[in-house]
Each structure stands twice: as structure tokens, then as C-alpha cells.
Design a protein around this motif. Structure first.
Motif, mmCIF file in Angstrom:
data_model
loop_
_atom_site.group_PDB
_atom_site.id
_atom_site.type_symbol
_atom_site.label_atom_id
_atom_site.label_comp_id
_atom_site.label_asym_id
_atom_site.label_seq_id
_atom_site.Cartn_x
_atom_site.Cartn_y
_atom_site.Cartn_z
ATOM 1 N N ASP A 275 0.854 -1.194 -0.073
ATOM 2 C CA ASP A 275 -0.057 -0.116 0.101
ATOM 3 C C ASP A 275 0.895 1.254 0.042
ATOM 4 O O ASP A 275 1.828 1.227 0.726
ATOM 5 N N ALA A 276 0.396 2.217 -0.567
ATOM 6 C CA ALA A 276 1.284 3.407 -0.808
ATOM 7 C C ALA A 276 1.642 4.213 0.389
ATOM 8 O O ALA A 276 2.393 4.971 0.498
ATOM 9 N N CYS A 277 0.835 3.903 1.474
ATOM 10 C CA CYS A 277 0.860 4.565 2.844
ATOM 11 C C CYS A 277 2.093 4.044 3.453
ATOM 12 O O CYS A 277 2.711 4.584 4.505
ATOM 13 N N GLY B 248 6.520 9.130 2.889
ATOM 14 C CA GLY B 248 7.725 8.500 2.221
ATOM 15 C C GLY B 248 8.913 8.748 2.581
ATOM 16 O O GLY B 248 9.971 8.121 2.172
ATOM 17 N N LYS B 249 9.223 9.778 3.451
ATOM 18 C CA LYS B 249 10.520 10.135 3.721
ATOM 19 C C LYS B 249 10.844 10.069 5.370
ATOM 20 O O LYS B 249 10.081 10.129 6.023
ATOM 21 N N ILE C 73 8.171 3.755 12.304
ATOM 22 C CA ILE C 73 6.602 4.225 12.743
ATOM 23 C C ILE C 73 6.158 5.260 11.328
ATOM 24 O O ILE C 73 7.176 6.025 10.999
ATOM 25 N N PHE C 74 5.049 5.047 11.008
ATOM 26 C CA PHE C 74 4.676 6.042 9.973
ATOM 27 C C PHE C 74 3.661 6.817 10.302
ATOM 28 O O PHE C 74 2.488 6.684 10.953
ATOM 29 N N ILE D 135 8.333 3.929 1.573
ATOM 30 C CA ILE D 135 9.685 4.588 2.004
ATOM 31 C C ILE D 135 10.542 4.759 0.902
ATOM 32 O O ILE D 135 11.052 3.856 0.280
ATOM 33 N N ASP D 136 10.886 6.077 0.485
ATOM 34 C CA ASP D 136 11.566 6.384 -0.479
ATOM 35 C C ASP D 136 12.974 6.011 -0.485
ATOM 36 O O ASP D 136 13.597 5.559 -1.591
#
Length: 371
Positions: free
Chosen positions: A2-4, A354-355, A20-21, A7-8
Motif C-alpha cells: 500500500d502506498a501509505c 515516504g521520507k 513508525i509511519f 519509504i523512498d
């Protein structure tokens, strides 16, 4: 994936590493408040995460009352600015002296502890009186889990009376944790929770009738907090915990709770023993091992993975897609039980949009900080 969970750049993240998102974490906090309606009725349990930065986020959202299981967690809360702490653990041994030290160190913090036996109550009262202090004590109730506490009844009334009459102690209410209520069906869970509440509220009413103050009822857990939240009683403080980070286990147990896992573990392939097996650097020093072997984690990008062996630094899984993986390949794993997983990591990597944006220490992972 999933896009959520994007991690770039993972090149500098040591594995196994807890991630941790932050965007998902903040969304879970907002959902928790939406379910209760009023953040003043919340007393979330910090044992799930043990991190100052998450407490700071909760404070910024108006969540001012908090719950802990250890003095390290209570100290972390106090150092972060929390002024109302429930240490939901019956004090024995050195913890009685630690309670005195805590009250000296943070005299402006309202600290409540729990008790279910005359012996520790007497010792705690003596220690507080000798120090010229007082501490608030909640009567710990057994609501059916049969782990700690007294069942509501005459013995509970007598022990609460003892707390109220012991110099150095303040009778501060009731603690009613119902961790046994894991009914998947929300209607069955509601019936069970309402039965718990009926017993607890009858005890409260009896205590009040006898002239004893019961200023609060610290009640519930993640699975039951929305049900307690729906009860119109100003004394109830509800205590979700796991939903802040969420995990596979609670996702399966409580499908009605629409939280999203916000804490995953980045792991890398370290070996391909044969055509069907992949070995990850995801041992039981990195992810909770209390669930059954096959249920310790879930790989969103490898849904057929079946864990078959776990040691301190290794996790071996069977998969029909094993041939697609080579040493160094990465996956994210969602823990089945996130609370003990967080305690296995000294720090976490924080990702937003993503960062990699920060690193947070798991400040209360040990049982002792300074008190």
C-alpha cells in the motif's frame, strides 16, 4: 505494498528496524478521539509504544490523562509533561519505595496506583505517611480475566474502606480492566462489556451510599473502549492502548475498529536455504514471539509466507514465491502483537510522506530510568 507504507530510501535503515509511519499514527489518534467524542474521557495506555514523542502528540490533541504499567513508563509520562498518571500495577517490594520517590520528584503530578490486597495497602500507607506524603489508590477489580483484582462484592467494599481509612492513602476510585473481552462479534462483545459495567457500577453505587468517594472508574481496553465510551457516566475514563499503533492481532480480533497498522518492522533476506524457504533477519529479538509461530507477523507483499522457524536473529518462512527473493531484498512485516515488539527496539525510524523525518527513542522500554 500500500502506498501509505512507501519509504523512498531505505539504504540507511538498519534491519531489523521498527518503522513508525507518522501519518498513520496521527490518523489513529484522531480516530480514537472520534470514537470517544471527548478527549477528556480518554486515558490511553502508553505500554504499547513507550515513546515521549507519541505522548507529545496526544497532549497536543487534548489527551491529558494517561495510563502506564511500569515506573519507567510513568517517569517517561511525567518528564513529557503529563500531570495525571494511572500506574495500573499493584505495588509490592521495591516499588513501594519507588512510589515515595516518584511523589517527591513530581509533587505536581496526580499519580494513581492500584491495589487488591491488605498487605501492600498497609505497607504503602506506612511508607507514604513516614515521608509526609499521600498517594491516590484505585481498587483493582477482577472483571473476569482472573489475573489480578477482587470481584465486585463485599470483600471489595471492605478493601476500599481500608484504603480510605489508611493514613497516607487517598481512595481514588476503581480500576476495571476487561482484557478477557476479545469477542470478534461486536454484539457479543457489547453484551459482555455491559455485564462488566453493571457489576462495577453497582459496586460504585454501594460505596457512594456508604459515604466513600469514587471519583473515577478507569475502565476498558482497546477492544471495549468504544462500548464504555457509549455509556453515559461522567466517572468513566476509557483506556485504549494498542489502537494507537495497531497490529495484526487486534485487526483480526476487532474488525469493527477501523485503525491502521502504523508500526511495521523492516527486514531483509539474509539467506535462501532452498527453493521454498526464505530466511529474514527477523528473530524474536526484533518481533514479538508470544503469538503462535505461524501468526507472529504478516508480510503485506508476501501474503503466502508461512513462518516455520524463528530463533534469536532469524525467521524462516515457506513461500511459493521464494525463488523471487535474493539476499538483501527487503520486506515490511506487520507484528501480530505490537506492544512487546516496540520494547525490543531501542529506537524507531519515523517516516512521513515516504521520507525518513526523525528517529524516536523507545524511552520506557526498560523497567528503570531514574526512579
Amino acid at each position: 505494498m500500500d502506498a501509505c507504507y512507501q519509504i523512498d530510501d531505505t539504504s540507511q535503515i538498519i534491519s531489523p528496524g521498527m518503522i513508525i509511519f507518522k501519518d498513520l499514527l496521527e490518523d489513529n489518534l484522531r480516530k480514537m478521539i472520534e470514537l470517544i467524542g471527548d478527549p477528556s474521557r480518554l486515558r490511553p495506555h502508553c505500554k504499547t509504544h513507550k515513546m515521549r514523542e507519541i505522548i507529545q502528540l496526544e497532549l497536543s490533541l487534548g489527551i491529558l490523562k494517561h495510563k502506564a504499567a511500569t515506573f519507567a513508563e510513568a517517569e517517561m509520562l511525567a518528564d513529557t509533561g503529563v500531570k495525571d498518571i494511572c500506574l495500573a500495577y499493584n505495588l509490592v517490594g521495591p516499588n513501594i519505595a519507588r512510589a515515595v520517590e516518584f511523589r517527591k520528584r513530581w509533587p505536581d503530578v496526580s499519580l494513581q496506583v492500584t491495589a487488591d490486597h491488605p498487605g501492600p495497602i498497609e505497607l504503602l500507607g506506612e511508607a507514604m505517611s513516614a515521608a509526609g506524603l499521600e498517594i491516590e489508590v484505585l481498587l483493582d477489580l477482577n472483571t473476569g480475566q482472573n489475573r489480578t483484582g477482587l470481584p465486585p462484592g463485599e470483600n471489595a467494599v471492605e478493601l476500599y474502606q481500608m484504603i480510605a481509612n489508611t493514613p497516607g492513602l487517598i481512595a481514588a476510585g476503581l480500576h476495571a480492566y476487561d482484557g478477557q473481552n476479545h469477542q470478534v462479534d461486536i454484539n457479543e462483545r457489547e453484551i459482555a462489556v455491559k455485564e462488566v459495567w453493571n457489576n462495577v457500577s453497582r459496586l460504585r453505587d454501594q460505596l457512594v451510599t456508604e459515604g466513600l468517594p469514587v471519583p473515577r472508574i478507569v475502565a476498558g481496553a482497546t477492544g471495549s473502549f468504544p462500548i464504555f465510551a457509549g455509556i453515559d457516566d461522567p466517572d468513566i475514563e476509557v483506556c485504549p492502548g494498542t489502537c494507537v499503533l495497531h497490529d495484526v492481532g487486534y485487526g483480526e480480533l476487532f474488525p469493527d475498529l477501523k485503525f491502521t497498522p502504523a508500526a511495521l518492522v523492516l527486514t531483509r533476506v539474509i539467506s535462501r536455504p532452498d527453493a521454498e524457504r526464505i530466511t529474514f533477519d527477523l528473530g524474536y529479538k526484533a518481533i514479538a514471539s508470544d503469538p503462535a509461530m505461524e501468526n507472529r507477523c504478516r508480510f503485506p507483499d508476501l501474503p503466502d509466507a508461512k513462518p516455520v522457524l524463528q530463533n534469536e536473529e532469524h525467521l524462516v518462512v515457506l513461500s511459493e514465491r521464494a525463488a523471487d527473493f535474493q539476499p538483501g531484498d527487503e520486506l515490511l512485516a506487520i507484528p501480530r502483537h505490537v506492544c512487546p515488539t516496540s520494547a525490543l527496539h531501542k529506537s524507531v525510524t519515523v517516516v512521513s510522506d515516504g521520507k525518513v523525518v526523525d528517529h524516536w527513542n523507545v524511552a520506557a522500554r526498560d523497567r528503570y530510568i531514574t526512579v
